[in-house]
Design a protein around this motif. Structure first.
Motif, PDB file in Angstrom:
ATOM      1  N   LYS A 156      10.843 -44.988 -13.326  1.00  0.00           N
ATOM      2  CA  LYS A 156      11.293 -46.022 -12.226  1.00  0.00           C
ATOM      3  C   LYS A 156      12.323 -45.213 -11.132  1.00  0.00           C
ATOM      4  O   LYS A 156      11.906 -45.477 -10.144  1.00  0.00           O
ATOM      5  N   TYR A 157      13.180 -44.562 -11.871  1.00  0.00           N
ATOM      6  CA  TYR A 157      14.097 -44.091 -10.979  1.00  0.00           C
ATOM      7  C   TYR A 157      14.040 -42.525 -10.297  1.00  0.00           C
ATOM      8  O   TYR A 157      14.910 -41.930  -9.484  1.00  0.00           O
ATOM      9  N   GLY A 158      13.076 -41.905 -10.934  1.00  0.00           N
ATOM     10  CA  GLY A 158      12.993 -40.527 -10.701  1.00  0.00           C
ATOM     11  C   GLY A 158      13.916 -39.253 -11.448  1.00  0.00           C
ATOM     12  O   GLY A 158      13.622 -38.185 -11.059  1.00  0.00           O
ATOM     13  N   GLU A 159      14.598 -40.006 -12.171  1.00  0.00           N
ATOM     14  CA  GLU A 159      15.718 -38.969 -12.771  1.00  0.00           C
ATOM     15  C   GLU A 159      15.972 -39.695 -14.162  1.00  0.00           C
ATOM     16  O   GLU A 159      15.964 -40.823 -14.561  1.00  0.00           O
ATOM     17  N   ALA A 183      20.546 -51.695 -17.114  1.00  0.00           N
ATOM     18  CA  ALA A 183      21.022 -50.221 -17.445  1.00  0.00           C
ATOM     19  C   ALA A 183      21.423 -49.708 -16.455  1.00  0.00           C
ATOM     20  O   ALA A 183      22.570 -48.843 -16.516  1.00  0.00           O
ATOM     21  N   GLU A 184      20.638 -49.710 -15.030  1.00  0.00           N
ATOM     22  CA  GLU A 184      20.986 -48.825 -14.029  1.00  0.00           C
ATOM     23  C   GLU A 184      22.347 -49.157 -13.419  1.00  0.00           C
ATOM     24  O   GLU A 184      23.380 -48.374 -12.875  1.00  0.00           O
ATOM     25  N   ARG A 185      22.787 -50.487 -13.472  1.00  0.00           N
ATOM     26  CA  ARG A 185      23.898 -51.017 -13.106  1.00  0.00           C
ATOM     27  C   ARG A 185      25.281 -50.491 -14.210  1.00  0.00           C
ATOM     28  O   ARG A 185      26.308 -50.234 -13.649  1.00  0.00           O
ATOM     29  N   LEU A 186      24.764 -50.468 -15.206  1.00  0.00           N
ATOM     30  CA  LEU A 186      25.848 -50.177 -16.372  1.00  0.00           C
ATOM     31  C   LEU A 186      26.309 -48.653 -16.099  1.00  0.00           C
ATOM     32  O   LEU A 186      27.337 -48.189 -16.383  1.00  0.00           O
ATOM     33  N   LEU A 187      25.068 -47.998 -15.674  1.00  0.00           N
ATOM     34  CA  LEU A 187      25.374 -46.393 -15.597  1.00  0.00           C
ATOM     35  C   LEU A 187      26.208 -46.161 -14.449  1.00  0.00           C
ATOM     36  O   LEU A 187      27.037 -45.225 -14.408  1.00  0.00           O
ATOM     37  N   LYS A 188      26.229 -47.007 -13.485  1.00  0.00           N
ATOM     38  CA  LYS A 188      27.151 -46.773 -12.332  1.00  0.00           C
ATOM     39  C   LYS A 188      28.502 -47.544 -12.491  1.00  0.00           C
ATOM     40  O   LYS A 188      29.556 -47.115 -11.848  1.00  0.00           O
ATOM     41  N   THR A 189      28.553 -48.534 -13.313  1.00  0.00           N
ATOM     42  CA  THR A 189      29.983 -49.270 -13.388  1.00  0.00           C
ATOM     43  C   THR A 189      30.535 -49.049 -14.729  1.00  0.00           C
ATOM     44  O   THR A 189      31.640 -49.996 -15.130  1.00  0.00           O
ATOM     45  N   SER A 190      30.009 -48.614 -15.998  1.00  0.00           N
ATOM     46  CA  SER A 190      30.656 -48.428 -16.784  1.00  0.00           C
ATOM     47  C   SER A 190      30.782 -46.915 -17.628  1.00  0.00           C
ATOM     48  O   SER A 190      30.203 -46.062 -17.173  1.00  0.00           O
ATOM     49  N   ASP A 191      31.644 -46.731 -18.586  1.00  0.00           N
ATOM     50  CA  ASP A 191      31.820 -45.435 -19.273  1.00  0.00           C
ATOM     51  C   ASP A 191      31.126 -45.255 -20.353  1.00  0.00           C
ATOM     52  O   ASP A 191      31.295 -44.454 -21.143  1.00  0.00           O
ATOM     53  N   ALA A 192      30.308 -46.328 -20.897  1.00  0.00           N
ATOM     54  CA  ALA A 192      29.566 -46.223 -21.727  1.00  0.00           C
ATOM     55  C   ALA A 192      28.396 -45.202 -22.110  1.00  0.00           C
ATOM     56  O   ALA A 192      28.258 -44.670 -21.066  1.00  0.00           O
ATOM     57  N   PRO A 210      18.324 -40.830 -17.161  1.00  0.00           N
ATOM     58  CA  PRO A 210      20.000 -41.740 -16.940  1.00  0.00           C
ATOM     59  C   PRO A 210      21.063 -41.022 -16.921  1.00  0.00           C
ATOM     60  O   PRO A 210      21.999 -41.259 -16.055  1.00  0.00           O
ATOM     61  N   GLY A 211      21.122 -39.815 -17.635  1.00  0.00           N
ATOM     62  CA  GLY A 211      22.347 -38.907 -17.461  1.00  0.00           C
ATOM     63  C   GLY A 211      22.302 -38.298 -15.955  1.00  0.00           C
ATOM     64  O   GLY A 211      23.372 -38.211 -15.261  1.00  0.00           O
ATOM     65  N   LYS A 212      21.296 -37.915 -15.284  1.00  0.00           N
ATOM     66  CA  LYS A 212      21.298 -37.311 -13.911  1.00  0.00           C
ATOM     67  C   LYS A 212      21.581 -38.367 -13.142  1.00  0.00           C
ATOM     68  O   LYS A 212      22.208 -38.169 -11.954  1.00  0.00           O
ATOM     69  N   TRP A 213      20.996 -39.722 -13.133  1.00  0.00           N
ATOM     70  CA  TRP A 213      21.291 -40.718 -12.344  1.00  0.00           C
ATOM     71  C   TRP A 213      22.638 -40.990 -12.169  1.00  0.00           C
ATOM     72  O   TRP A 213      23.104 -41.583 -11.151  1.00  0.00           O
ATOM     73  N   ARG A 214      23.462 -41.061 -13.349  1.00  0.00           N
ATOM     74  CA  ARG A 214      24.900 -41.270 -13.473  1.00  0.00           C
ATOM     75  C   ARG A 214      25.691 -40.239 -12.583  1.00  0.00           C
ATOM     76  O   ARG A 214      26.553 -40.748 -11.635  1.00  0.00           O
ATOM     77  N   GLY A 215      25.109 -38.938 -12.482  1.00  0.00           N
ATOM     78  CA  GLY A 215      25.862 -38.017 -11.720  1.00  0.00           C
ATOM     79  C   GLY A 215      26.993 -37.364 -12.340  1.00  0.00           C
ATOM     80  O   GLY A 215      27.623 -37.625 -13.332  1.00  0.00           O
TER      81      GLY A 215
END
Length: 290
Positions: free
Chosen positions: A280-283, A247-256, A285-290
């Motif tokens: 796990k990531y401290g943020e 999921a973390e990789r998809l957040l960085k690499t897709s527009d879904a 999903p929305g904030k992690w994507r930036g």
């Protein structure tokens, strides 16, 4: 993760055409991802540490690795890459198919040396460090290959194959005594590979303990004990961590959308996904994507 997803994730520079199956990827932990989960494939893999420090695990033997180290992964070996404490690590990931170096059934070099090396009948070091007498020669092979792939002079593929043969000659001629290579029980290893491959291929689907017990021909309780004993965590914990990694990789690499990514990663409850992602990531999903 399956190999195609792993390859597609990176900004890659493919040095090869389809008929020359040799490829490299430059990777960074934790910039690209925090870790590469345990997985296996039938390609040869070389992990060349460029900067920093991290961990690499091969068939459950975890080692701290640092700049200059080379890790040789045979086809079918379980392996993973991780972050050591809060340190970062940059590494070159080299993947090649054995067929690149094997001419056919009558190939003496393959029959007598390469095949036994790649299936473990010729035991070799997995972690090549400057402490080894042949390390400099092995490292020079990788350096020359990288140079050829960067400049691509006419016939560079011949040079790449030549240095690969030299690299594997060094492993064969410095073979280990069998008792020096810690043995992993074959049945245990194969069982775990079956489990991890199933997760790799079906993580986006609904998976239960009952499913995995049936897959391994164990009772539920025995499966849970078996998995935790060898993987160091419960199966559901491992599955969720694997799904979060994807999921973390998809957040960085897709527009879904976050909801779509949660579903694509195997989570059918958005609030639960948000909660464990943040843990796990401290943020969120929305904030992690930036």
């Amino acid at each position: 993760m399956n190999l195609s997803e792993y390859q597609n994730y990176h900004e890659t520079k493919s040095h090869t055409a389809e008929e020359f199956p040799y490829t490299t990827y430059l990777c960074s932990i934790p910039l690209d991802f925090t870790h590469v989960p345990p997985h296996w494939h039938m390609e040869i893999e070389l992990i060349v540490i460029k900067k920093g420090r991290g961990t690499v695990t091969v068939d459950f033997r975890q080692r701290s690795v640092t700049a200059g180290d080379i890790i040789f992964i045979r086809p079918g070996q379980l392996h993973s890459i991780g972050q050591e404490e809060n340190r970062s690590m940059e590494y070159e990931n080299i993947i090649l198919k054995p067929g690149l170096l094997i001419s056919g059934e009558s190939d003496l070099c393959a029959r007598q040396y390469l095949d036994p090396l790649l299936d473990g009948r010729i035991p070799s070091e997995s972690f090549l460090t400057p402490a080894l007498s042949y390390y400099k020669d092995a490292s020079d092979c990788i350096r020359q290959i990288d140079l050829l792939c960067d400049t691509q002079p006419e016939g560079y593929q011949l040079g790449v194959k030549g240095f690969l043969f030299q690299f594997f000659f060094l492993l064969v001629s410095n073979r280990l005594e069998k008792e020096k290579e810690p043995a992993v029980q074959t049945k245990t290893l194969e069982k775990l590979k079956t489990i991890l491959k199933y997760v790799e291929e079906h993580y986006a689907e609904h998976i239960t303990i009952e499913d995995m017990a049936a897959l391994t021909y164990y009772s539920k309780s025995h499966f849970m004990k078996f998995f935790k004993a060898h993987m160091g965590s419960g199966f559901i914990e491992y599955l969720n961590d694997y799904r979060l990694t994807m999921a973390e990789r998809l957040l960085k690499t897709s527009d879904a959308s976050v909801l779509e990514i949660a579903e694509m990663s195997g989570f059918d409850n958005l609030s639960y996904f948000n909660r464990i992602f943040k843990k796990k990531y401290g943020e969120s999903p929305g904030k992690w994507r930036g």
